[in-house]
Design an enzyme around this catalytic site. Structure first.
Site, PDB file in Angstrom:
ATOM      1  N   ASP A  13      54.521  42.877  10.214  1.00  0.00           N
ATOM      2  CA  ASP A  13      55.594  41.928   9.912  1.00  0.00           C
ATOM      3  C   ASP A  13      56.957  42.382  10.435  1.00  0.00           C
ATOM      4  O   ASP A  13      58.000  42.083   9.850  1.00  0.00           O
ATOM      5  CB  ASP A  13      55.683  41.663   8.393  1.00  0.00           C
ATOM      6  CG  ASP A  13      54.364  41.154   7.835  1.00  0.00           C
ATOM      7  OD1 ASP A  13      53.686  40.405   8.551  1.00  0.00           O
ATOM      8  OD2 ASP A  13      54.017  41.537   6.701  1.00  0.00           O
ATOM      9  N   LYS A  16      56.833  40.648  15.454  1.00  0.00           N
ATOM     10  CA  LYS A  16      56.077  40.657  16.720  1.00  0.00           C
ATOM     11  C   LYS A  16      55.998  39.257  17.321  1.00  0.00           C
ATOM     12  O   LYS A  16      56.071  39.093  18.531  1.00  0.00           O
ATOM     13  CB  LYS A  16      54.652  41.196  16.489  1.00  0.00           C
ATOM     14  CG  LYS A  16      54.627  42.646  16.023  1.00  0.00           C
ATOM     15  CD  LYS A  16      53.223  43.125  15.726  1.00  0.00           C
ATOM     16  CE  LYS A  16      52.588  42.445  14.534  1.00  0.00           C
ATOM     17  NZ  LYS A  16      53.209  42.748  13.233  1.00  0.00           N
ATOM     18  N   GLY A  40      49.995  37.177  10.429  1.00  0.00           N
ATOM     19  CA  GLY A  40      50.822  35.986  10.297  1.00  0.00           C
ATOM     20  C   GLY A  40      52.058  36.214  11.146  1.00  0.00           C
ATOM     21  O   GLY A  40      52.888  37.053  10.819  1.00  0.00           O
ATOM     22  N   HIS A  41      52.125  35.541  12.273  1.00  0.00           N
ATOM     23  CA  HIS A  41      53.238  35.741  13.206  1.00  0.00           C
ATOM     24  C   HIS A  41      54.115  34.492  13.219  1.00  0.00           C
ATOM     25  O   HIS A  41      53.640  33.400  13.520  1.00  0.00           O
ATOM     26  CB  HIS A  41      52.708  36.034  14.615  1.00  0.00           C
ATOM     27  CG  HIS A  41      51.907  37.299  14.701  1.00  0.00           C
ATOM     28  ND1 HIS A  41      51.235  37.686  15.817  1.00  0.00           N
ATOM     29  CD2 HIS A  41      51.680  38.271  13.785  1.00  0.00           C
ATOM     30  CE1 HIS A  41      50.626  38.845  15.594  1.00  0.00           C
ATOM     31  NE2 HIS A  41      50.881  39.211  14.361  1.00  0.00           N
ATOM     32  N   GLN A 223      49.244  43.341  12.975  1.00  0.00           N
ATOM     33  CA  GLN A 223      49.512  44.437  12.027  1.00  0.00           C
ATOM     34  C   GLN A 223      50.523  45.457  12.593  1.00  0.00           C
ATOM     35  O   GLN A 223      51.401  45.066  13.328  1.00  0.00           O
ATOM     36  CB  GLN A 223      48.201  45.126  11.612  1.00  0.00           C
ATOM     37  CG  GLN A 223      47.279  44.238  10.777  1.00  0.00           C
ATOM     38  CD  GLN A 223      46.522  43.202  11.577  1.00  0.00           C
ATOM     39  OE1 GLN A 223      45.890  43.522  12.563  1.00  0.00           O
ATOM     40  NE2 GLN A 223      46.588  41.960  11.167  1.00  0.00           N
TER      41      GLN A 223
HETATM   42  P1  GDP Z   1      55.086  39.525  12.635  1.00  0.00           P
HETATM   43  O1  GDP Z   1      53.872  39.490  11.787  1.00  0.00           O
HETATM   44  O2  GDP Z   1      55.387  40.892  13.148  1.00  0.00           O
HETATM   45  O3  GDP Z   1      55.070  38.508  13.744  1.00  0.00           O
HETATM   46  O4  GDP Z   1      56.314  39.170  11.677  1.00  0.00           O
HETATM   47  P2  GDP Z   1      56.350  37.979  10.569  1.00  0.00           P
HETATM   48  O5  GDP Z   1      56.461  36.678  11.243  1.00  0.00           O
HETATM   49  O6  GDP Z   1      55.252  38.165   9.583  1.00  0.00           O
HETATM   50  O7  GDP Z   1      57.685  38.360   9.794  1.00  0.00           O
HETATM   51  C1  GDP Z   1      58.907  38.464  10.461  1.00  0.00           C
HETATM   52  C2  GDP Z   1      59.896  37.445   9.871  1.00  0.00           C
HETATM   53  O8  GDP Z   1      61.193  37.768  10.290  1.00  0.00           O
HETATM   54  C3  GDP Z   1      59.650  36.026  10.322  1.00  0.00           C
HETATM   55  O9  GDP Z   1      60.024  35.154   9.286  1.00  0.00           O
HETATM   56  C4  GDP Z   1      60.597  35.869  11.508  1.00  0.00           C
HETATM   57  O10 GDP Z   1      60.995  34.519  11.736  1.00  0.00           O
HETATM   58  C5  GDP Z   1      61.754  36.695  11.059  1.00  0.00           C
HETATM   59  N1  GDP Z   1      62.540  37.365  12.116  1.00  0.00           N
HETATM   60  C6  GDP Z   1      62.101  37.938  13.269  1.00  0.00           C
HETATM   61  N2  GDP Z   1      63.129  38.542  13.903  1.00  0.00           N
HETATM   62  C7  GDP Z   1      64.233  38.361  13.127  1.00  0.00           C
HETATM   63  C8  GDP Z   1      65.606  38.778  13.212  1.00  0.00           C
HETATM   64  O11 GDP Z   1      66.016  39.469  14.140  1.00  0.00           O
HETATM   65  N3  GDP Z   1      66.436  38.401  12.182  1.00  0.00           N
HETATM   66  C9  GDP Z   1      66.006  37.657  11.128  1.00  0.00           C
HETATM   67  N4  GDP Z   1      66.878  37.342  10.170  1.00  0.00           N
HETATM   68  N5  GDP Z   1      64.723  37.246  11.016  1.00  0.00           N
HETATM   69  C10 GDP Z   1      63.855  37.601  11.993  1.00  0.00           C
HETATM   70  P1  IMO Z   2      50.909  40.946  10.910  1.00  0.00           P
HETATM   71  O1  IMO Z   2      50.164  40.830  12.216  1.00  0.00           O
HETATM   72  C1  IMO Z   2      51.266  43.030   7.083  1.00  0.00           C
HETATM   73  C2  IMO Z   2      47.544  44.555   5.318  1.00  0.00           C
HETATM   74  C3  IMO Z   2      47.061  43.903   4.030  1.00  0.00           C
HETATM   75  C4  IMO Z   2      46.384  45.114   3.377  1.00  0.00           C
HETATM   76  C5  IMO Z   2      45.766  45.836   4.564  1.00  0.00           C
HETATM   77  C6  IMO Z   2      44.281  45.537   4.780  1.00  0.00           C
HETATM   78  O2  IMO Z   2      51.462  39.665  10.400  1.00  0.00           O
HETATM   79  O3  IMO Z   2      51.911  42.050  10.979  1.00  0.00           O
HETATM   80  P2  IMO Z   2      43.009  43.398   5.737  1.00  0.00           P
HETATM   81  O4  IMO Z   2      42.936  41.983   5.235  1.00  0.00           O
HETATM   82  O5  IMO Z   2      43.528  43.542   7.115  1.00  0.00           O
HETATM   83  O6  IMO Z   2      41.708  44.141   5.552  1.00  0.00           O
HETATM   84  O7  IMO Z   2      44.063  44.129   4.738  1.00  0.00           O
HETATM   85  O8  IMO Z   2      46.505  45.435   5.702  1.00  0.00           O
HETATM   86  N1  IMO Z   2      47.785  43.607   6.439  1.00  0.00           N
HETATM   87  C7  IMO Z   2      48.998  43.244   6.865  1.00  0.00           C
HETATM   88  N2  IMO Z   2      50.227  43.551   6.393  1.00  0.00           N
HETATM   89  N3  IMO Z   2      51.139  42.263   8.189  1.00  0.00           N
HETATM   90  C8  IMO Z   2      49.921  41.979   8.692  1.00  0.00           C
HETATM   91  O9  IMO Z   2      49.750  41.327   9.853  1.00  0.00           O
HETATM   92  C9  IMO Z   2      48.770  42.431   7.999  1.00  0.00           C
HETATM   93  N4  IMO Z   2      47.441  42.309   8.193  1.00  0.00           N
HETATM   94  C10 IMO Z   2      46.851  43.038   7.244  1.00  0.00           C
HETATM   95  O10 IMO Z   2      48.134  43.410   3.268  1.00  0.00           O
HETATM   96  O11 IMO Z   2      47.361  45.961   2.824  1.00  0.00           O
HETATM   97 MG    MG Z   3      53.270  38.931   9.885  1.00  0.00          MG
END
Ligand code: GDP
Ligand code: IMO
Ligand code: MG
Length: 427
Positions: A13, A16, A40-41, A223
């Site tokens: 998170d 990415k 979840g991206h 991840q």
């Molecule tokens: P990922 O799993 O690595 O793709 O990240 P997630 O989407 O799960 O979580 C990142 C969150 O931060 C999302 O809600 C993005 O829209 C948000 N985000 C990404 N870059 C930035 C940033 O530079 N500033 C802010 N405020 N939000 C950001």
């Molecule tokens: P993105 O790509 C954050 C965590 C779960 C749990 C552990 C194992 O959005 O960064 P699993 O279901 O993979 O066997 O769970 O890994 N986990 C993540 N945490 N971002 C993710 O994906 C994750 N995918 C799995 O919360 O701790």
């Molecule tokens: Mg994510």
């Protein structure tokens, strides 16, 4: 022929999705190489927000071929509903390629993921419950069902029956659950096969040929480094290799072709699920980071655990991934703080550690050693260049760069595509 890997440098998170999307207009292929719909991206384009789980982020860029590599575990029902959801919003997934060698998540994987977590009680991992671990388990156990099996109904039936012969014993006798009927699963998966057939391909061959032709390939990790099955905080990890080494195994692109490794690094730290997290803040400061940063899971909706930036983790990510460039995200979230603590080392039973301790027991006992840096009050979400950042924000970035082991080449100051400060080119 650049082949660029993009990895999460913390516990996932990091942003990415946004970083991959930003590079979308400069690449020809975007490949997911591991994980599944545990990811979840989030991508924000104008006033539209997309949450992608299984589809590579490249699906949102019209000139990119999105690829699901052999290292991914595919839940075909989830994939099709993601494709349909995007289609309703005018986004086509027609170009999508799925490796014939990728493994399928089956109904018994999801059932077993849920019951084993319940069984573990307090020792649970906090998985996403999507069947990821059991699907990878069966892959390694050589009992998996692969995407290519969808093309051969006879083989598919045999594999489903063989798997359920064992799994139904576990589900009914060990966990007191209902058995899963092979015929029903077969019918369901043959339905998916009809729709997925045109996308199934020898993706390793296609990607290597594309590199031969001078095309650019971006390998998008799910991840993050500390969730890696080998290099993460085992057993509180996911069941695949998000680190850069996994990009080769999970795509069929050899290491000699990789040209860059971009580490995505949040300006503070978050984690979802159980496991050690030295800089975690369980007080109102942690709550402030959660609400200000919008730190709620994209996949499960769970509260993300929040804490200060951990330079030991960043250095570790730099080392195990061979990071050439960091993309520092969410700097804007830290605006308004008087002082910003950064963890520079750990203390374990009175001994200072500048690197992650060798044993998990020591890591569980690691107390962060903080240095504090002056904050800034200005809203930086409208900044368009590094020079426009307040001096203390610039100094904070430079400090993280010095501590993290690779240059910071881009900075996120908001979720939008345009809210990025570019310091060096990334491709
Ligand atoms: P990922 O799993 O690595 O793709 O990240 P997630 O989407 O799960 O979580 C990142 C969150 O931060 C999302 O809600 C993005 O829209 C948000 N985000 C990404 N870059 C930035 C940033 O530079 N500033 C802010 N405020 N939000 C950001
Ligand atoms: P993105 O790509 C954050 C965590 C779960 C749990 C552990 C194992 O959005 O960064 P699993 O279901 O993979 O066997 O769970 O890994 N986990 C993540 N945490 N971002 C993710 O994906 C994750 N995918 C799995 O919360 O701790
Ligand atoms: Mg994510």
């Amino acid at each position: 022929m650049p082949a660029v890997v993009l990895v999460g440098a913390q516990w996932g998170d990091e942003g990415k999705g946004k970083a991959t999307d930003l590079l979308g207009d400069r690449v020809d292929y975007v490949v997911r190489y591991q994980g599944g719909n545990n990811a979840g991206h989030t991508v924000v384009i104008g006033d539209q927000k997309y949450a992608l789980h299984l589809l590579p982020t490249g699906v949102l860029s019209p000139n990119v071929v999105p690829v699901i590599g052999n290292g991914v575990v595919v839940d075909p029902g989830v994939l099709l509903s993601e494709i349909d959801g995007l289609s309703e919003r005018g986004v086509s997934s027609e170009r999508l390629l799925i490796s014939a060698d990728a493994h399928l998540i089956m109904p018994h994987h999801k059932a077993i993921d849920k019951v084993t977590e319940r069984f573990l009680g307090k020792a649970r991992i906090g998985t996403t419950g999507r069947g990821i671990g059991p699907a990878y388990g069966d892959k390694v156990y050589r009992m998996g069902v692969r995407v290519q099996d969808l093309l051969d109904p006879g083989i598919l039936r045999k594999k489903i029956e063989a798997a359920l012969q064992e799994k139904n014993q576990i589900l009914t006798k060990l966990y007191n659950r209902r058995a899963i009927e092979a015929d029903k699963v077969l019918e369901e998966y043959l339905g998916y096969a009809e729709r997925l057939k045109p996308h199934i391909a020898d993706t390793s061959l296609i990607l290597n040929r594309a590199l031969d032709d001078g095309k650019t390939v971006l390998l998008e990790g799910g991840q993050g480094t500390l969730l890696d099955i080998d290099h993460g905080t085992y057993p509180f990890v996911t069941s695949s290799s998000p680190t850069s080494g996994g990009a080769c195994a999970g795509s069929g692109i050899p290491p000699t072709r990789l040209t860059r490794v971009i580490g995505i690094l949040k300006a503070y730290t978050t984690r979802v699920g159980s496991g050690p997290f030295p800089t975690e803040l369980t007080d109102e400061m942690g709550e402030w980071l959660r609400t200000t940063g919008g730190e709620y899971g994209v996949t499960t909706g769970r509260n993300r655990r929040c804490g200060w930036f951990d330079a030991v983790i960043a250095r570790y990510a730099s080392r195990v991934n061979g990071v050439t460039d960091f993309f520092l995200t969410k700097l804007d979230v830290l605006s308004g703080l008087e002082r910003i603590p950064v963890c520079v080392a750990y203390e374990v039973d009175g001994v200072r550690h500048d690197e992650i301790p060798m044993t998990q027991t020591d890591f569980h006992h690691a107390k962060p050693v903080y240095e504090e840096f002056p904050g800034w009050q200005e809203d930086i979400s409208g900044a368009t260049s590094f020079d426009e950042l307040p001096p203390n924000a610039q100094a904070y970035v430079r400090t993280l760069e010095e501590m993290s082991g690779a240059r910071i080449s881009a900075i996120g100051v908001g979720p939008g595509r345009t809210q990025t400060l570019q310091l060096h080119s990334l491709i």
